[in-house]
Design a protein around this motif. Structure first.
Motif, PDB file in Angstrom:
ATOM      1  N   GLY A 126       8.988  -2.658 -57.032  1.00 16.62           N
ATOM      2  CA  GLY A 126       9.298  -2.798 -55.602  1.00 16.62           C
ATOM      3  C   GLY A 126      10.207  -3.753 -55.358  1.00 16.62           C
ATOM      4  N   LEU A 127      11.200  -4.236 -56.310  1.00 16.50           N
ATOM      5  CA  LEU A 127      12.155  -5.193 -55.885  1.00 16.50           C
ATOM      6  C   LEU A 127      13.456  -4.509 -55.665  1.00 16.50           C
ATOM      7  CD1 LEU A 127      11.690  -7.242 -59.241  1.00 16.50           C
ATOM      8  CD2 LEU A 127      11.032  -7.896 -56.815  1.00 16.50           C
ATOM      9  N   LYS A 128      14.338  -4.954 -54.796  1.00 15.40           N
ATOM     10  CA  LYS A 128      15.587  -4.587 -54.371  1.00 15.40           C
ATOM     11  C   LYS A 128      16.750  -4.513 -55.359  1.00 15.40           C
ATOM     12  CE  LYS A 128      16.843  -5.435 -50.199  1.00 15.40           C
ATOM     13  NZ  LYS A 128      17.428  -5.857 -48.801  1.00 15.40           N
ATOM     14  N   ALA A 129      17.337  -3.509 -55.796  1.00 18.32           N
ATOM     15  CA  ALA A 129      18.239  -3.570 -56.634  1.00 18.32           C
ATOM     16  C   ALA A 129      19.560  -2.654 -56.352  1.00 18.32           C
ATOM     17  CB  ALA A 129      17.779  -3.119 -58.080  1.00 18.32           C
ATOM     18  N   PHE A 130      20.580  -2.754 -57.005  1.00 16.85           N
ATOM     19  CA  PHE A 130      21.570  -1.887 -56.770  1.00 16.85           C
ATOM     20  C   PHE A 130      22.073  -1.033 -58.059  1.00 16.85           C
ATOM     21  CE2 PHE A 130      21.773  -5.146 -53.818  1.00 16.85           C
ATOM     22  CZ  PHE A 130      22.142  -4.797 -52.626  1.00 16.85           C
ATOM     23  N   GLY A 131      22.811  -0.073 -57.967  1.00 18.69           N
ATOM     24  CA  GLY A 131      23.152   1.041 -58.956  1.00 18.69           C
ATOM     25  C   GLY A 131      24.172   1.672 -58.583  1.00 18.69           C
ATOM     26  N   TYR A 132      24.803   2.596 -59.455  1.00 13.48           N
ATOM     27  CA  TYR A 132      26.067   3.468 -59.218  1.00 13.48           C
ATOM     28  C   TYR A 132      25.454   4.909 -59.741  1.00 13.48           C
ATOM     29  CZ  TYR A 132      28.987  -0.814 -58.929  1.00 13.48           C
ATOM     30  OH  TYR A 132      29.323  -1.964 -58.641  1.00 13.48           O
ATOM     31  N   ALA A 133      26.085   5.892 -59.184  1.00  9.73           N
ATOM     32  CA  ALA A 133      25.814   7.351 -59.442  1.00  9.73           C
ATOM     33  C   ALA A 133      26.074   7.564 -61.020  1.00  9.73           C
ATOM     34  CB  ALA A 133      26.776   8.238 -58.623  1.00  9.73           C
ATOM     35  N   ALA A 134      25.541   8.290 -61.552  1.00  8.77           N
ATOM     36  CA  ALA A 134      25.685   8.673 -62.960  1.00  8.77           C
ATOM     37  C   ALA A 134      26.990   8.780 -63.451  1.00  8.77           C
ATOM     38  CB  ALA A 134      24.784   9.689 -63.438  1.00  8.77           C
ATOM     39  N   ASP A 135      27.939   9.463 -62.754  1.00 10.59           N
ATOM     40  CA  ASP A 135      29.196   9.850 -63.165  1.00 10.59           C
ATOM     41  C   ASP A 135      30.139   8.593 -62.876  1.00 10.59           C
ATOM     42  OD1 ASP A 135      28.312  12.322 -63.042  1.00 10.59           O
ATOM     43  OD2 ASP A 135      29.063  12.886 -61.363  1.00 10.59           O
ATOM     44  N   PHE A 136      29.701   7.408 -62.476  1.00  9.02           N
ATOM     45  CA  PHE A 136      30.478   6.396 -62.179  1.00  9.02           C
ATOM     46  C   PHE A 136      30.917   5.703 -63.569  1.00  9.02           C
ATOM     47  CE2 PHE A 136      31.191   1.736 -61.231  1.00  9.02           C
ATOM     48  CZ  PHE A 136      32.057   1.768 -60.600  1.00  9.02           C
ATOM     49  N   LEU A 137      30.090   5.752 -64.538  1.00  9.01           N
ATOM     50  CA  LEU A 137      30.139   5.009 -65.948  1.00  9.01           C
ATOM     51  C   LEU A 137      31.301   5.798 -66.604  1.00  9.01           C
ATOM     52  CD1 LEU A 137      28.993   2.935 -67.809  1.00  9.01           C
ATOM     53  CD2 LEU A 137      27.308   4.559 -68.545  1.00  9.01           C
ATOM     54  N   SER A 138      31.004   7.240 -66.833  1.00  4.80           N
ATOM     55  CA  SER A 138      32.164   7.904 -67.434  1.00  4.80           C
ATOM     56  C   SER A 138      33.512   7.781 -66.797  1.00  4.80           C
ATOM     57  CB  SER A 138      32.045   9.415 -67.424  1.00  4.80           C
ATOM     58  OG  SER A 138      31.521   9.863 -66.344  1.00  4.80           O
ATOM     59  N   GLU A 139      33.654   7.782 -65.531  1.00  6.14           N
ATOM     60  CA  GLU A 139      34.897   7.352 -64.663  1.00  6.14           C
ATOM     61  C   GLU A 139      35.601   6.043 -65.180  1.00  6.14           C
ATOM     62  OE1 GLU A 139      36.874   9.582 -63.150  1.00  6.14           O
ATOM     63  OE2 GLU A 139      35.233  11.075 -63.020  1.00  6.14           O
ATOM     64  N   VAL A 140      34.540   5.102 -65.131  1.00 11.39           N
ATOM     65  CA  VAL A 140      35.156   3.673 -65.455  1.00 11.39           C
ATOM     66  C   VAL A 140      35.706   3.872 -67.040  1.00 11.39           C
ATOM     67  CG1 VAL A 140      34.461   1.302 -66.057  1.00 11.39           C
ATOM     68  CG2 VAL A 140      33.799   2.553 -63.797  1.00 11.39           C
ATOM     69  N   CYS A 141      34.917   4.424 -67.792  1.00  8.65           N
ATOM     70  CA  CYS A 141      35.402   4.409 -69.213  1.00  8.65           C
ATOM     71  C   CYS A 141      36.574   5.039 -69.086  1.00  8.65           C
ATOM     72  CB  CYS A 141      34.402   5.345 -69.992  1.00  8.65           C
ATOM     73  SG  CYS A 141      32.751   4.302 -70.211  1.00  8.65           S
ATOM     74  N   ASP A 142      36.747   6.106 -68.473  1.00  7.71           N
ATOM     75  CA  ASP A 142      38.374   6.936 -68.557  1.00  7.71           C
ATOM     76  C   ASP A 142      39.270   6.005 -68.042  1.00  7.71           C
ATOM     77  OD1 ASP A 142      39.743   9.385 -68.894  1.00  7.71           O
ATOM     78  OD2 ASP A 142      39.755   9.260 -66.601  1.00  7.71           O
ATOM     79  N   VAL A 143      39.244   5.190 -67.112  1.00  8.94           N
ATOM     80  CA  VAL A 143      40.162   4.056 -66.594  1.00  8.94           C
ATOM     81  C   VAL A 143      40.576   3.361 -67.736  1.00  8.94           C
ATOM     82  CG1 VAL A 143      40.715   1.977 -64.908  1.00  8.94           C
ATOM     83  CG2 VAL A 143      39.460   4.134 -64.272  1.00  8.94           C
ATOM     84  N   PHE A 144      39.623   2.740 -68.546  1.00  5.48           N
ATOM     85  CA  PHE A 144      39.934   1.908 -69.502  1.00  5.48           C
ATOM     86  C   PHE A 144      40.847   2.432 -70.693  1.00  5.48           C
ATOM     87  CE2 PHE A 144      37.398  -1.088 -67.263  1.00  5.48           C
ATOM     88  CZ  PHE A 144      37.997  -2.375 -67.413  1.00  5.48           C
TER      89      PHE A 144
END
Length: 192
Positions: A126-144
């Motif tokens: 029940g705690l408030k949290a934040f996240g990113y869409a699953a595709d975000f991880l692979s896109e960031v990896c591609d940037v690096f």
């Protein structure tokens, strides 16, 4: 009069003492209802993806979205604490601060910007949290990966690039959504 307590606090304490137990419960119930009035999707499944020694917290929401938690994403890439000072692109992209540095700007594509919005949700607890869409991880990896091939990474970014390379290698064969489904146990629910 209690000189050690500010007048506002003393007034609140006096008001609370004058209320019956039922009245205090009703006030608390209304306050809780107001806090929860805005609907947030809730995590139905939570888990951890392991890429060698790298662990990233993930979740599946009640509307079926798979996501990487913001804290899991940051820790997974080696960003234990946020850098001082936040810079934004003039285009208004909602990127984590470590992606807004000038040397990475040429490698930030439209695909990344489309999936960069934070998703606010409630954990299973029940705690408030934040996240990113699953595709975000692979896109960031591609940037690096592209920045590393171009030779523009700063010394402080090399650890992130190394970790991003390990993550990208694991994501390449399976895809983020499938890995999240397995890590959270959602694949069993989906198949049932």
């Amino acid at each position: 009069m209690n000189w050690g307590v500010p007048a506002r606090a003393a007034g609140g304490t006096a008001r609370a003492a004058a209320l019956s137990g039922d009245e205090r419960r009703e006030i608390a119930r209304k306050a809780a209802k107001a806090r929860w009035a805005r609907y947030l999707p809730r995590a139905t499944h939570e888990g951890v993806i392991r890429f060698g020694g790298i662990e990233i917290d993930v979740a599946v929401l009640d509307d079926g979205r798979r996501l990487v938690t913001q804290s899991g994403f940051m820790v997974g890439l080696g960003r234990i604490r946020p850098p001082k000072g936040r810079q934004y692109y003039r285009s208004g992209a909602n990127l984590p601060a470590f992606l807004t540095v000038q040397n990475l700007k040429p490698f930030i594509g439209e695909e990344l910007i489309l999936v960069a919005n934070q998703i606010e949700f409630r954990t299973k607890q029940g705690l408030k949290a934040f996240g990113y869409a699953a595709d975000f991880l692979s896109e960031v990896c591609d940037v690096f990966a592209r920045a590393q091939r171009a030779g523009v990474l700063k010394t402080t970014q090399r650890n992130i690039a190394h970790r991003a390379g390990i993550i990208a290698e694991h994501l390449e064969g399976s895809g983020a959504m499938r890995i999240i489904d397995e890590a959270t146990g959602y694949h069993e629910t989906r198949e049932a």
